[in-house]
Design an enzyme around this catalytic site. Sequence first.
Site, PDB file in Angstrom:
ATOM      1  CE  LYS A 194      -4.012  -1.746   2.554  1.00 43.47           C
ATOM      2  NZ  LYS A 194      -5.044  -1.554   1.530  1.00 43.47           N
ATOM      3  CG  ASP A 206      -3.877  -4.005  -0.538  1.00 38.13           C
ATOM      4  OD1 ASP A 206      -4.056  -4.417   0.625  1.00 38.13           O
ATOM      5  OD2 ASP A 206      -4.001  -2.811  -0.873  1.00 38.13           O
ATOM      6  NE  ARG A 230     -10.821  -9.445  -2.728  1.00 43.63           N
ATOM      7  CZ  ARG A 230     -11.125  -8.531  -3.646  1.00 43.63           C
ATOM      8  NH1 ARG A 230     -11.405  -8.892  -4.886  1.00 43.63           N
ATOM      9  NH2 ARG A 230     -11.175  -7.254  -3.340  1.00 43.63           N
TER      10      ARG A 230
END
Length: 473
Positions: free
Chosen positions: A247, A317, A321
Amino acid sequence: MNIEILNNTNKDLDVSIEIKLITNDELKSNKQKKSLKQLGFTAKEDSICILNDKKILFCGIEKYSKDNIRSAIASAIKKLQTTNYKTTKILLNDKKYISSVVEGFILGGYTYENYKTKKTKKSLRNISLIYLQDDFKTAIQLFTNAVTIADSTCYTRDLVNTTPEDLNPVIFTKLAKQLAKENSLECTILNEKSLKKENCYAMLAVGRASRHESQLIHLSYKPKNAKKIISLIGKGLTYDSGGLSLKPATSMVTMKMDKAGACAVLGIIKAISELQLDIEVHAFVGAVENMIGGDAYKPDDVLRSRKGDTIEVRNTDAEGRLVLADVLDYAQDKVNADYIFDFATLTGACMVAVGQYTTGLMGHSTKLKHAFMMKAASDSGELIAHLPFNKHLKKQLKSEIADICNISNKPYGGAITAGLFLDNFIKEKNKDKWIHFDIAGSAYTESPWDVNGYGGTGAGVRFMSSFLMDLNK
Ligand code: BES
Ligand code: ZN
Ligand code: ZN
């Protein structure tokens, strides 16, 4: 700070200041209107005016509604906490507002100062709700339930606000065990060795570069004559650096909140067990840290999920999930639930779609989705918006080399494609039992709004507790 409900005014003499909510219309005929006018008070929504000589705090309100009362009380308590008043009271004439008042006081008065060496001095010690109408028994019940749910929301906030070093996946299990002990819950923990036995290779890949072992936590509350069985699944990324798809520096700050789904799930099971509902609740948490290093999983990897489907990783990233894919699959095998709800700070796209205050809701059952939309619209005090699935977006998860890809091949509808990725791991028989809540925006705030101060908001705890209380009726 103590909060109580009373059906008499005997304690009047002890009370140092009274809170009065007032609309613009009521102001026109109020005894104190001259003094209030002199001070420039117009009863504007959430505005405050203290008449020290009369020992009254006036708080403006547009009209009487649960939402307005909750936020007015939050403004009042925040103001009172800056004064030296020790006790306060408010007169309540309608029991339908008891829970909003309690939420306003407890959630609005919440602050997190664990990391401050000098704590703010707070003089306020006691809050009394005075209810002089009939049916005080019901009023007490409403009051007690509201306190339990608000306290559980604050418990969730405390967890979310804890730093990634102080709440890593291993510490998560310790806290879960502590909750299990205090609330007589069953507790099963899967460490990495057990996760391997369970074939949770998607989840394990995400946590591989962390120095903290990934953990799957399963807590259960099993009352004797349960009317329904509920499974709650929470994304528990104790830190999300993005992994090798790192990030940017400014997006990484606040990523301690990527565990908010897991914290909500613990807050909900805490509330339900304390409310002693006749509903069996299972809380599943995937506690993992997404880091970088020589051992990190990579874009281009293909992972084998617990379900057996292979997943092409194109962005590390999009890790939540992957963790949820395995935890959802595990949860469905372990418990045959009537409802399956997952909570996750899953996508930045959800905030783009519905704004940062609102939880995104996805699923297949119109009836179930409607129930939550109604709840949000009526009394829970949380905001929820529906994001519709469609088959065209589903195609965007197609992989050329594996069964599914962990990101969409188009830049639009990211919250829904993430939801559809999770849908791939929901068994056919459970499709109509499942709802996914994306709390990426609603779980954390850096600018206070409504009853939420800086930090974790406890999103999910109130609306889910309220839904389960209705289910218990
Ligand atoms: N934890 C983030 C989502 C998030 C972003 C939560 C901002 C709260 C605030 C999640 O793991 C993530 O990074 N998602 C990516 C997905 C993308 C790579 C497809 C995102 O939203 O950018
Ligand atoms: Zn991420
Ligand atoms: Zn994440």
